[in-house]
Design a protein around this motif. Sequence first.
Motif, PDB file in Angstrom:
ATOM      1  N   GLN A   1      36.923  24.720  70.808  1.00 43.92           N
ATOM      2  CA  GLN A   1      37.322  25.315  72.086  1.00 43.92           C
ATOM      3  C   GLN A   1      37.760  26.771  71.870  1.00 43.92           C
ATOM      4  N   LEU A   2      36.958  27.470  71.082  1.00 43.45           N
ATOM      5  CA  LEU A   2      37.277  28.840  70.706  1.00 43.45           C
ATOM      6  C   LEU A   2      37.176  29.746  71.929  1.00 43.45           C
ATOM      7  N   ASP A   3      38.279  30.398  72.270  1.00 41.69           N
ATOM      8  CA  ASP A   3      38.339  31.225  73.471  1.00 41.69           C
ATOM      9  C   ASP A   3      38.970  32.574  73.122  1.00 41.69           C
ATOM     10  N   LEU A   4      38.132  33.588  73.022  1.00 48.00           N
ATOM     11  CA  LEU A   4      38.593  34.933  72.698  1.00 48.00           C
ATOM     12  C   LEU A   4      38.261  35.927  73.808  1.00 48.00           C
ATOM     13  N   LYS A   5      38.056  35.407  74.995  1.00 49.22           N
ATOM     14  CA  LYS A   5      37.716  36.273  76.127  1.00 49.22           C
ATOM     15  C   LYS A   5      38.828  37.295  76.374  1.00 49.22           C
ATOM     16  N   GLY A   6      38.403  38.538  76.568  1.00 44.02           N
ATOM     17  CA  GLY A   6      39.352  39.606  76.830  1.00 44.02           C
ATOM     18  C   GLY A   6      40.022  40.167  75.593  1.00 44.02           C
ATOM     19  N   LYS A   7      39.631  39.684  74.404  1.00 43.26           N
ATOM     20  CA  LYS A   7      40.230  40.136  73.163  1.00 43.26           C
ATOM     21  C   LYS A   7      39.243  40.997  72.369  1.00 43.26           C
ATOM     22  N   THR A   8      39.806  41.883  71.557  1.00 43.90           N
ATOM     23  CA  THR A   8      38.999  42.729  70.687  1.00 43.90           C
ATOM     24  C   THR A   8      39.261  42.324  69.245  1.00 43.90           C
ATOM     25  N   ILE A   9      38.185  42.057  68.515  1.00 42.92           N
ATOM     26  CA  ILE A   9      38.283  41.574  67.144  1.00 42.92           C
ATOM     27  C   ILE A   9      37.635  42.590  66.205  1.00 42.92           C
ATOM     28  N   LEU A  10      38.344  42.935  65.143  1.00 44.94           N
ATOM     29  CA  LEU A  10      37.774  43.748  64.067  1.00 44.94           C
ATOM     30  C   LEU A  10      37.536  42.829  62.874  1.00 44.94           C
ATOM     31  N   THR A  11      36.283  42.699  62.483  1.00 43.75           N
ATOM     32  CA  THR A  11      35.918  41.828  61.368  1.00 43.75           C
ATOM     33  C   THR A  11      34.804  42.513  60.583  1.00 43.75           C
ATOM     34  N   GLU A  12      34.108  41.755  59.777  1.00 49.78           N
ATOM     35  CA  GLU A  12      33.037  42.332  58.975  1.00 49.78           C
ATOM     36  C   GLU A  12      31.670  41.853  59.449  1.00 49.78           C
ATOM     37  N   ALA A  13      30.662  42.658  59.160  1.00 47.18           N
ATOM     38  CA  ALA A  13      29.269  42.229  59.222  1.00 47.18           C
ATOM     39  C   ALA A  13      28.826  42.107  57.768  1.00 47.18           C
ATOM     40  N   ALA A  14      28.366  40.916  57.399  1.00 51.14           N
ATOM     41  CA  ALA A  14      28.077  40.664  55.992  1.00 51.14           C
ATOM     42  C   ALA A  14      26.742  39.958  55.848  1.00 51.14           C
ATOM     43  N   SER A  15      26.337  39.795  54.600  1.00 49.40           N
ATOM     44  CA  SER A  15      25.025  39.199  54.319  1.00 49.40           C
ATOM     45  C   SER A  15      25.150  37.705  54.091  1.00 49.40           C
ATOM     46  N   GLY A  16      24.000  37.058  53.966  1.00 45.80           N
ATOM     47  CA  GLY A  16      23.977  35.641  53.660  1.00 45.80           C
ATOM     48  C   GLY A  16      24.639  34.806  54.733  1.00 45.80           C
ATOM     49  N   ALA A  17      25.331  33.747  54.309  1.00 46.58           N
ATOM     50  CA  ALA A  17      25.960  32.833  55.251  1.00 46.58           C
ATOM     51  C   ALA A  17      27.058  33.510  56.062  1.00 46.58           C
ATOM     52  N   TYR A  18      27.641  34.597  55.524  1.00 48.31           N
ATOM     53  CA  TYR A  18      28.756  35.258  56.207  1.00 48.31           C
ATOM     54  C   TYR A  18      28.292  36.107  57.385  1.00 48.31           C
ATOM     55  N   ILE A  19      27.019  36.083  57.670  1.00 48.21           N
ATOM     56  CA  ILE A  19      26.490  36.764  58.844  1.00 48.21           C
ATOM     57  C   ILE A  19      27.067  36.196  60.137  1.00 48.21           C
ATOM     58  N   VAL A  20      27.602  34.979  60.075  1.00 52.03           N
ATOM     59  CA  VAL A  20      27.980  34.258  61.292  1.00 52.03           C
ATOM     60  C   VAL A  20      29.269  34.767  61.934  1.00 52.03           C
ATOM     61  N   THR A  21      30.143  35.449  61.177  1.00 53.21           N
ATOM     62  CA  THR A  21      31.493  35.731  61.671  1.00 53.21           C
ATOM     63  C   THR A  21      31.512  36.527  62.980  1.00 53.21           C
ATOM     64  N   PRO A  22      30.886  37.700  63.070  1.00 57.05           N
ATOM     65  CA  PRO A  22      30.961  38.444  64.328  1.00 57.05           C
ATOM     66  C   PRO A  22      30.268  37.730  65.482  1.00 57.05           C
ATOM     67  N   VAL A  23      29.220  36.977  65.171  1.00 57.74           N
ATOM     68  CA  VAL A  23      28.497  36.266  66.224  1.00 57.74           C
ATOM     69  C   VAL A  23      29.360  35.137  66.789  1.00 57.74           C
ATOM     70  N   LEU A  24      30.066  34.415  65.932  1.00 61.27           N
ATOM     71  CA  LEU A  24      30.985  33.374  66.406  1.00 61.27           C
ATOM     72  C   LEU A  24      32.042  33.966  67.331  1.00 61.27           C
ATOM     73  N   ALA A  25      32.642  35.086  66.918  1.00 62.20           N
ATOM     74  CA  ALA A  25      33.680  35.710  67.742  1.00 62.20           C
ATOM     75  C   ALA A  25      33.130  36.145  69.090  1.00 62.20           C
ATOM     76  N   ALA A  26      31.910  36.684  69.099  1.00 63.64           N
ATOM     77  CA  ALA A  26      31.305  37.148  70.350  1.00 63.64           C
ATOM     78  C   ALA A  26      30.920  35.984  71.251  1.00 63.64           C
ATOM     79  N   ILE A  27      30.436  34.891  70.672  1.00 62.76           N
ATOM     80  CA  ILE A  27      30.129  33.700  71.467  1.00 62.76           C
ATOM     81  C   ILE A  27      31.381  33.210  72.186  1.00 62.76           C
ATOM     82  N   ALA A  28      32.537  33.376  71.525  1.00 67.95           N
ATOM     83  CA  ALA A  28      33.808  32.965  72.123  1.00 67.95           C
ATOM     84  C   ALA A  28      34.316  33.967  73.151  1.00 67.95           C
ATOM     85  N   GLY A  29      33.547  35.033  73.400  1.00 67.63           N
ATOM     86  CA  GLY A  29      33.874  35.962  74.468  1.00 67.63           C
ATOM     87  C   GLY A  29      34.531  37.248  74.047  1.00 67.63           C
TER      88      GLY A  29
END
Length: 346
Positions: free
Chosen positions: A14-42
């Motif tokens: 139930q990840l809900d980050l709508k209205g929030k700004t997240i600073l994270t990394e864009a990375a290679s391999g399996a770690y590619i998922v981090t920014p996309v997960l945060a954006a899917i959560a809004g």
Amino acid sequence: MLIDKLVRQADALQLDLKGKTILTEAASGAYIVTPVLAAIAGAKVYAFSKSTRYGTVDEVFASTKALAETFKKFPLDIHLIDTVNSAIVAEADMITNAGHLRPLNESILAHAKDEMVIPLMYEAWEWRDADMDIKYIRNRGFRIGATNERHPNVDVFNYLGDMALKQIFDAGLSPYNNKFILLCNNDFGPFIAKVLSVVCSGLAVIDLDENRHKYKDLQIDWIGGFPDLKIPDSYRDAEAVIFTAYPFDRDWMGEQTPVKTDDVREQLSDPFILRFCGDVNESILEKKGIRFFPKHVHSGHMGILPSAIGNDPIIRLQSGGLKVGELLMKNETSFKGIRLVDMITA
């Protein structure tokens, strides 16, 4: 599709980050998922990258964009950046302890707002001083929380056995019809043993005495309390020793160390150390003729990472860390009645 796994995991938490700004990394391999997960959560996401031996900035940006474009429900608000300026830091509600952003110190956090939170994508006991300037963070009052990776909706620890198997195969060994020894002093041990005890012809365990009860339902041979070596003749020809010790950056195996190379050499006919985690003195092992794999591991790092077995554990780990950030912003620590956040107070 990978994007479907991300959506399912975000929904499960139930990840809900709508209205929030997240600073994270864009990375290679399996770690590619981090920014996309945060954006899917809004969230509005700034994803910082830099070129490494794993890939160039351009390659990482292209891969991240390609994954984000497979999400069709709404446009994902991801900004790929190769510099982090004060305006971005000031806007962030959450800054993750991602590899490209480490160490989190005054040089990067000086312009952060006081209510900004820092989620750690690991458990509290795995804390590493090198990751951040805890004194500065404490002085600023930023909230830091570690991830309970054993929360049922995160459940990263149940991949540890698969990781141990992968390391066995990578070392050129086979579990079938062979015996192994698990030499351990941390919470990884029972999860590794749960898998290896089923596929090996025998698994002997040396762990802290207080952890013995955690193995009571497993088909293992308990042969003593860590770090004492009392290897029976039945395991003298063991194929390898799976070694996992914490703190990861302590020198655990050498001459003047808790586990002494002379004992290893004397009690095993042809010792082979599989370095799951925990530092060893490589030069002493070589001097004593003790084989080890991998040949080099950076101090304080694991000899095998969850990403070595694919995307699934990283999806769970990173989504769990993002959920920790969400809960920190709400001043909460539990999800579905189970603790997910361990506050870092030291």
